[in-house]
Write a protein that holds these residues in place. Structure first.
Motif, PDB file in Angstrom:
ATOM      1  N   TRP A 128       1.058  -1.286   0.062  1.00  0.00           N
ATOM      2  CA  TRP A 128      -0.057  -0.293   0.245  1.00  0.00           C
ATOM      3  C   TRP A 128       0.861   1.231  -0.006  1.00  0.00           C
ATOM      4  O   TRP A 128       0.858   2.064   0.845  1.00  0.00           O
ATOM      5  N   ARG A 133      -1.666   2.789  -4.510  1.00  0.00           N
ATOM      6  CA  ARG A 133      -3.024   3.752  -3.925  1.00  0.00           C
ATOM      7  C   ARG A 133      -3.541   4.494  -5.404  1.00  0.00           C
ATOM      8  O   ARG A 133      -4.589   4.756  -5.614  1.00  0.00           O
ATOM      9  N   ARG A 134      -2.482   4.967  -6.473  1.00  0.00           N
ATOM     10  CA  ARG A 134      -2.881   5.605  -7.527  1.00  0.00           C
ATOM     11  C   ARG A 134      -3.579   4.744  -8.308  1.00  0.00           C
ATOM     12  O   ARG A 134      -4.410   4.811  -9.090  1.00  0.00           O
ATOM     13  N   PHE A 136      -4.916   2.150  -7.259  1.00  0.00           N
ATOM     14  CA  PHE A 136      -6.540   1.631  -6.792  1.00  0.00           C
ATOM     15  C   PHE A 136      -7.272   2.674  -7.245  1.00  0.00           C
ATOM     16  O   PHE A 136      -8.505   2.411  -7.735  1.00  0.00           O
ATOM     17  N   TRP A 137      -7.215   3.803  -7.126  1.00  0.00           N
ATOM     18  CA  TRP A 137      -8.148   4.944  -7.412  1.00  0.00           C
ATOM     19  C   TRP A 137      -8.256   5.008  -8.952  1.00  0.00           C
ATOM     20  O   TRP A 137      -9.539   5.364  -9.479  1.00  0.00           O
ATOM     21  N   SER A 138      -7.347   4.714  -9.764  1.00  0.00           N
ATOM     22  CA  SER A 138      -7.571   4.710 -11.330  1.00  0.00           C
ATOM     23  C   SER A 138      -8.357   3.631 -11.709  1.00  0.00           C
ATOM     24  O   SER A 138      -9.234   3.708 -12.678  1.00  0.00           O
ATOM     25  N   ALA A 140     -11.000   2.645  -9.377  1.00  0.00           N
ATOM     26  CA  ALA A 140     -12.038   2.314  -8.596  1.00  0.00           C
ATOM     27  C   ALA A 140     -13.025   3.350  -9.342  1.00  0.00           C
ATOM     28  O   ALA A 140     -14.174   3.153  -9.335  1.00  0.00           O
ATOM     29  N   VAL A 141     -12.574   4.383  -9.974  1.00  0.00           N
ATOM     30  CA  VAL A 141     -13.497   5.313 -10.358  1.00  0.00           C
ATOM     31  C   VAL A 141     -14.458   4.835 -11.350  1.00  0.00           C
ATOM     32  O   VAL A 141     -15.469   4.796 -11.620  1.00  0.00           O
TER      33      VAL A 141
END
Length: 239
Positions: A128, A133-134, A136-138, A140-141
């Motif tokens: 993590w 984190r980048r 994951f968010w890329s 998730a959206v």
């Protein structure tokens, strides 16, 4: 005299450091295989449940009906007719489908985290860090937007487009995340989009395309990644 410095070795080392700081390269191929197996099991369970549920309903309504719902795994035309023909039936089935989707996501995610965490530890990397984190968010959206879009399709009777939309949005999420991880993720994303586009032409085969896209494609990708990046390293720990 100082030993000669190999410029190519220095460049290779610099490239490795840059990749480690900008891309997550510890994805495990076994996580893809495990996620694919979970998806196949979920698709089979969902088909079996709906086959049993709606076949019993059909028999109760017409004991002399000759053709029960869903005679084969791929043939889900009865499912699509039910979803698009009755709002009450769609809403009654929605809790099961949401629970099935959530179960697949959770189990597949746990399998992926387990194998990827194991490989990250062996590589001396955190699971993590900022790059993860980048990543994951890329993903998730597009996945959240796609999930809400699919729910809207389902509620308004376009059940035949739900699985194609799931595959397409998932493929877009992989493409969006590929800049933070291995290049093979981009190939998997393009494959998922292609399967989703073909699935739009055959809405009666929703479960079969779900199994192909989320099951077989993941297993094939996982085996490719394992053979390419992990098998030799596990066979030769010193390397």
């Amino acid at each position: 005299m100082k030993p000669a410095v190999d410029p190519l070795a220095q460049l290779a080392e610099i490239r490795t450091i840059m990749e480690r700081s900008s891309r997550f390269i510890s994805l495990s191929g076994l996580s893809g295989v495990g996620a694919g197996v979970v998806a196949l099991a979920g698709a089979a369970f969902g088909h079996w449940y709906l086959h049993t549920q709606f076949r019993s309903d059909d028999v109760a309504a017409n004991p002399y009906a000759a053709t029960p719902y869903g005679s084969t795994f791929g043939d889900s035309s009865g499912f699509v007719r039910l979803m698009e023909g009755s709002a009450e039936a769609r809403m009654a089935t929605l809790p099961f489908l949401l629970g099935l989707a959530l179960g697949i996501i959770v189990l597949a995610g746990l399998v992926a985290v387990y194998f990827t965490r194991r490989r990250s530890r062996s590589a001396g990397r955190s699971l993590w860090d900022p790059v993860v984190r980048r990543l994951f968010w890329s993903m998730a959206v597009p996945l959240v937007a796609g999930g809400l879009f699919c729910l809207r399709l389902y509620v308004h009777g376009a059940a035949g487009l739900v699985v194609p939309a799931m595959l397409i949005f998932y493929g877009l999420a992989l493409l969006n995340a590929s800049k933070y991880t291995l290049d093979e993720i981009k190939l998997l994303g393009i494959t998922e989009i292609g399967v989703g586009l073909v699935a739009m032409l055959f809405p009666d085969w929703a479960f079969a395309f779900f199994a192909v896209g989320f099951g077989l494609c993941h297993i094939g990708y996982g085996l490719l990644m394992y053979n390419r990046y992990e098998r030799q390293r596990r066979a030769d720990p010193v390397a």
